[in-house]
Design a protein around this motif. Structure first.
Motif, short mmCIF file in Angstrom:
data_model
loop_
_atom_site.label_atom_id
_atom_site.label_comp_id
_atom_site.label_asym_id
_atom_site.label_seq_id
_atom_site.Cartn_x
_atom_site.Cartn_y
_atom_site.Cartn_z
N GLN A 44 0.90 -1.44 0.08
CA GLN A 44 0.17 -0.33 -0.28
C GLN A 44 1.13 1.75 0.43
O GLN A 44 0.57 2.31 -1.44
N LYS A 45 1.99 1.51 0.61
CA LYS A 45 2.81 2.61 0.90
C LYS A 45 3.48 2.93 -0.65
O LYS A 45 3.78 3.95 -1.19
N MET A 46 3.94 1.61 -1.32
CA MET A 46 4.51 1.73 -3.04
C MET A 46 3.76 2.78 -3.40
O MET A 46 3.72 3.72 -4.50
N LYS A 47 2.39 2.01 -3.34
CA LYS A 47 1.38 1.92 -3.89
C LYS A 47 1.27 3.71 -4.30
O LYS A 47 0.48 4.50 -4.84
N GLU A 48 0.23 4.36 -2.48
CA GLU A 48 0.42 5.59 -2.15
C GLU A 48 2.01 6.93 -3.15
O GLU A 48 1.60 7.83 -2.87
N GLU A 49 2.79 6.24 -2.55
CA GLU A 49 4.40 6.48 -3.19
C GLU A 49 4.42 6.96 -4.87
O GLU A 49 4.68 8.17 -5.14
N LYS A 50 4.00 5.54 -5.79
CA LYS A 50 3.64 6.13 -6.62
C LYS A 50 3.10 6.63 -7.14
O LYS A 50 3.02 8.13 -8.42
N LEU A 51 1.76 6.68 -7.02
CA LEU A 51 0.60 7.29 -6.88
C LEU A 51 0.56 9.17 -6.60
O LEU A 51 0.81 10.76 -7.60
N LYS A 52 1.40 9.46 -5.10
CA LYS A 52 1.78 10.62 -5.30
C LYS A 52 3.42 11.67 -6.09
O LYS A 52 2.87 12.56 -7.00
N LYS A 53 3.63 10.22 -6.35
CA LYS A 53 4.89 10.89 -7.81
C LYS A 53 4.06 11.29 -9.62
O LYS A 53 4.39 12.45 -9.82
N GLU A 54 3.06 10.36 -9.81
CA GLU A 54 2.43 10.92 -10.82
C GLU A 54 1.57 11.88 -10.40
O GLU A 54 1.20 13.18 -11.68
N LEU A 55 0.89 12.32 -9.14
CA LEU A 55 0.25 14.13 -8.65
C LEU A 55 1.06 14.61 -9.50
O LEU A 55 1.23 15.56 -9.87
N LEU A 56 2.61 14.57 -8.87
CA LEU A 56 3.93 15.68 -8.86
C LEU A 56 3.81 16.01 -10.33
O LEU A 56 3.94 16.99 -10.47
N LEU A 57 3.79 14.65 -11.11
CA LEU A 57 4.76 15.26 -12.63
C LEU A 57 3.13 15.49 -13.13
O LEU A 57 3.67 16.57 -14.57
N LYS A 58 1.95 15.85 -12.93
CA LYS A 58 0.79 15.77 -14.22
C LYS A 58 0.85 17.53 -13.61
O LYS A 58 0.44 18.01 -14.15
N LYS A 59 0.84 17.61 -12.16
CA LYS A 59 1.44 19.33 -11.65
C LYS A 59 2.39 20.00 -12.19
O LYS A 59 2.33 21.51 -12.56
N GLN A 60 3.48 19.49 -12.25
CA GLN A 60 4.46 19.93 -13.16
C GLN A 60 4.74 20.06 -14.10
O GLN A 60 4.31 20.96 -14.89
#
Length: 260
Positions: A44-60
């Motif tokens: 779950q932590k790995m999935k959450e970190e992946k989603l956080k990274k994807e969110l950051l990339l979309k915002k950038q």
């Protein structure tokens, strides 16, 4: 910690904020039940970190189109260009810069349950959103590409605020009084476009579920108007409805057969 029964440890994992020190202590607990709980937690932590990274990339990705951090950026996408029946639906969304809800992606990549949850989060938190529907009859009059552009334009024009820039998934729009940018695979790159794709998809799916009640023989609740084998069979047997796009093959063929 080792003396705690596994059901109590499970309650610890289910709490919203689990202490990292407790997690490290539990790693030395050799019980299979505890190790299974740790494996689930780590996944779950790995999935959450992946989603956080994807969110950051979309915002950038979106930030490169803003001239200032306060610029309003709209995302636009559609659902329903390919089906033989039902409308094409477009949505436009302006999200706040601090929108942090995880898991927003191309609507085709997430489950129906997730889409419905995300629909609620997006509509409740958006600065503004708008959904436009172009019915089958108008699609036949315009052609599907022009109907899609009409739906997208209407969605943008119906927003409560004028954006400084609008990012559009793979379609170029003209005639608006603000800049627009067509983005190939935009629903994978932009948070706003991905959000718009979810609004459009959920809205259209609900429309098709309602049409299923009116025309159950076509199974619109399952095929959503797409040309599945079962849909084609029903189309040949019963002919097209008013919700079918008569300019689309094979609807066109069955429609001509009815007229002959």
């Amino acid at each position: 910690m080792k003396t705690k029964p596994i059901h109590k440890i499970k309650e610890i994992f289910q709490s919203e904020h689990i202490d990292d020190k407790i997690i490290e202590q539990l790693r030395s607990d050799s019980r299979k039940g505890v190790q299974r709980l740790l494996a689930i937690h780590d996944k779950q932590k790995m999935k959450e970190e992946k989603l956080k990274k994807e969110l950051l990339l979309k915002k950038q990705f979106e930030d490169q189109f803003r001239l200032s951090e306060n610029d309003l950026l709209a995302g636009v996408d559609e659902a329903g260009r390919g089906p033989l029946a039902g409308p094409v639906v477009a949505a436009a969304v302006i999200l706040p810069r601090n929108f942090e809800y995880l898991g927003i992606d191309d609507s085709k990549q997430i489950s129906e349950v997730e889409r419905n949850i995300l629909f609620k989060q997006i509509t409740e938190n958006a600065i503004s959103y708008s959904i436009s529907i172009v019915q089958a009859q108008e699609i036949d009059q315009l052609n599907i590409f022009e109907a899609t552009k009409q739906a997208m334009t209407r969605a943008l024009e119906s927003l409560d605020f004028i954006p400084q820039i609008a990012l559009i998934d793979a379609v170029k729009l003209a005639g608006l009084n603000f800049p627009t940018q067509s983005i190939i695979k935009g629903d994978e790159k932009s948070l706003a476009i991905a959000s718009a794709s979810i609004l459009a998809k959920v809205t259209r799916d609900k429309i098709m579920e309602e049409l299923h009640k009116k025309y159950p023989e076509y199974n619109f609740n399952k095929n959503k108007g797409y040309g599945t084998k079962q849909h084609i069979t029903a189309l040949k047997k019963y002919g097209p409805t008013v919700e079918h796009r008569k300019s689309f093959s094979p609807v066109q063929m069955t429609f001509r057969k009815e007229l002959s």
